[in-house]
Scaffold this motif. Structure first.
Motif: not given
Lengths: 473, 473
Positions: A353-362
């Motif tokens: 979920t953390q990785t997903l948040t970083v990449v989606t926001r990027a």
């Protein structure tokens, strides 16, 4: 001052006289006063009260009033030609119920007084069968304008631009342009840019107000303008327009057709709305929420929107459970597996979920341009391995103390490290793959990633344990 | 055109001549060309190339260049007085490494040429021990201005306002005000509002450019202005300033001190940055990410930031696991419990996360004003019960078929309904309680809610099962 016909003041400070009400106290107190005035028929006093409040503040009163009170408030607003402006500030989810309180004739009068894009916005808030009856009450010109906006692709630049812009031919002087601006007066929404065109109406440049004022009066627009300005096609997505305005710090972006003719402009206040909407959308989509599902929306709507998604979620949960089911014999023999399996799966879910948040926001704010995709994925997998290694070690110690068997600790360590590496991979890859296939990178990505980490976590841990089941007994 | 000294063009369209590069192709191609020019010493041609690109686009090149290439690019930008503007567009996380490549004298020259708030932003990007050596190279006036910004509370309105605004006394005529505007020329950043003050410098009103142009020349500012405009205190949080600009559709908001004297203004382009930052922050905080943790930030930083949080997460996972541990005898006797317990906990987690997202976002964009808090909580709990009821029924059927015992289905149904009701409560209450205690409503809320739903889910399900363990064997 007639707010209805000067939508321009949406981009100017507080068209209203004062904001003292907003400052004096919190809204609830004022609602009580207004409500009492409406109930006791003190409409004159109510009218005076609302005249002193900004439309954005009045809009906030609506959800807290009864339908009857809402109807009276609309009449009061209509009398001071502020109904359209106030309706425009209502959250999209609340608009339909308020519009249902206004009769066709009055609604048509309101639509006639606002910009075509706002008029179209109100029409879209009506049930389909009511739309024609309001549209036919408009004069032909206005109806065509509104229908043009209704006909443009949803969420396109053309559907929320203003057409009340100042255009001048690029071969006139700055003095003549200023004179033209004075003549246009209130017909223009934004006066911070003047758009320059050639004789065919093609956008050739833009003159910021500052330059127009500071240039010697005889300067030709052509020489004062910034040539070849950033513009957006009428069919482009609103998000693209918003990104350009944000990136290049613009106050407005001109909208052009396929031939480069200027049609209108999108102002920065609308861009702010788009940016906030898109941020909400991203957060919502990751957890499978529908856009209309707000704190104030009706319970039945939330239930109707969330149930199908939750049933899908349940199916993925059954998938993960069936992996556990495959290994139930091992669990029966070593019940510590049941105790630790949520740790392995859950920690993987967190990394994912953390990785997903970083990449989606990027992806959303264009940061991915600052690094290569491959590098980004490798980095996230490495983080997964790193965190999996450290927390895996701690879990291994806990497992060893719990079960009293070193092999149990080793299995836990391996399962944690593997699952978190996979979680980093899934968290980074899912939004990137969705984007590659031209899907929204946030669409349901949360459930895909956590299903993956659950299945992968349960499988890795329980399969490893089954292989060493003799030592675990 | 000197971009360095006309920071104003940040709010105007593309201060540069053309955006053809951005349009011609994607950045990577251009980087190769630029890199080749820099490598082969073709600095004249490189200079010509970058002159045709917007600063926001040049900033995107930096992360993809070697330190040596970055240094050359900075020199080229410095020669055309665009270094400050380009550095301003760099992501905050990348700035320090680029600043490290610039010597003190050159950096001081860059700071001297930009606005105090931008100068302070660069100084803050330096290691603490280097700051004084750059500050002492500034002239006294500039140093005081920059130090004043550095001294204001972080993320306050005062720390990111522009001081280059147009103020006029409210007893002069519109004609005189326009004349003053022409005299001020490039010293003013925003010319869409003129701020009116009394003789003591206290803000008394604001005159939109449109009104200034359209009013008869002899009109007094006092009669043309909008009195009592929305303003923000210098110590107010940047988020408050952004919310007011967004709500009232402003292009700029004046910043005042405790006595109501005007100090500067915050322009809408900076507000857009704040809105995007705050959205990122909310999404990040819910899953426990640090703001600096971006796709392009160094691996070591991401690991350092995430590890402590993940170890905390592990502790909460152990808490949930220990609940399972309490009931290990029941699991040994009925292993179907191990198969279905992730379903109960996971579905609760989903409901909790959805509710959390709705409520957190509502707090962030001010939607909570549209409904009462109690009503919002009751609604979310009801949704939890509704979804828990339907998915609980489906799970009960699945459990019945799996274990062949109706009582197992009943237990599953009850556990699901109870856990999802609790999930709705937790998802709504956690951000509201955090806000009540003046904490960030998003801060770590994700882990609090999912820990709660895990513990509650495992406990409800396994405790119910233990009570009926005779029938489950």
């Amino acid at each position: 001052m007639n707010d209805e016909t000067t939508r321009g003041s949406r981009t100017l400070p507080t068209g209203e006289r004062s904001l003292s009400l907003r400052r004096e106290g919190r809204a609830p107190v004022k609602i009580d006063i207004l409500r009492r005035m409406i109930r006791t028929g003190a409409h004159g006093r109510a009218q005076k009260l609302i005249e002193r409040v900004h439309s954005a503040d009045i809009a906030e009163l609506f959800p807290n009033l009864s339908p009857g009170e809402q109807r009276t408030l609309i009449d009061l607003l209509y009398n001071t030609a502020r109904a359209g402006k106030t309706l425009r500030e209502l959250p999209e989810e609340i608009l339909p119920e308020v519009l249902a309180l206004i009769d066709d004739a009055k609604l048509a009068a309101i639509v006639a007084r606002v910009e075509p894009d706002d008029g179209a916005y109100f029409i879209e808030g009506l049930p389909e069968d009511r739309r024609p009856s309001v549209l036919t009450l408009l004069d032909t010109k206005k109806r065509h304008e509104v229908e043009r906006v209704l006909g443009s692709p949803e969420e396109s630049a053309g559907s929320f631009m203003t057409t009340r812009i100042a255009t001048v031919l690029d071969d006139i002087t700055c003095e003549a342009a200023l004179e033209r601006l004075r003549t246009l007066g209130d017909q223009v929404e934004d006066v911070f840019y003047v758009y320059a065109t050639n004789a065919d109406g093609m956008l050739t440049g833009v003159v910021p107000m500052r330059r127009l004022l500071l240039s010697p009066p005889g300067t030709l627009i052509r020489d004062a303008m910034i040539p070849d300005p950033v513009s957006v096609h009428e069919d482009a997505d609103q998000e693209e327009a918003a990104e350009l305005v944000a990136k290049y710090n613009l106050l407005a972006i001109p909208v052009v057709d396929g031939e480069g003719k200027i049609l209108g402009a999108i102002t920065v206040d609308d861009v702010i709305d788009v940016i906030q909407e898109e941020a909400t959308e991203d957060m919502y989509r990751m957890v499978g929420l529908g856009e209309e599902d707000r704190v104030f929306s009706p319970l039945s709507l939330s239930l109707r929107k969330r149930l199908p998604w939750m049933i899908l979620n349940l199916a993925t949960a059954f998938l993960a459970a069936s992996v556990v089911g495959v290994f139930q014999d091992a669990i029966r023999e070593a019940v510590a597996l049941a105790v630790f399996m949520p740790v392995v799966a859950g920690m993987g879910g967190n990394v994912g979920t953390q990785t997903l948040t970083v990449v989606t926001r990027a992806i959303a704010i264009g940061e991915l341009e600052l690094t290569s995709v491959a590098k980004a994925v490798v980095k996230q997998v490495t983080i997964g391995i790193g965190i999996g290694g450290v927390t895996g070690l701690l879990t291994a110690l806990a497992g060893y103390f719990w079960a009293g068997k070193p092999i149990f600790g080793l299995i836990l360590f391996l399962a944690m490290a593997i699952n978190m590496a996979m979680a980093g991979l899934a968290g980074a890859a899912v939004p990137l793959v969705l984007r590659r296939f031209r899907q929204d990178p946030a669409m349901g990505s949360g459930v895909i990633v956590t299903t993956f980490t659950d299945v992968c976590g349960f499988f890795t841990f329980l399969a490893l344990a089954s292989a060493f089941i003799e030592q675990l007994r």
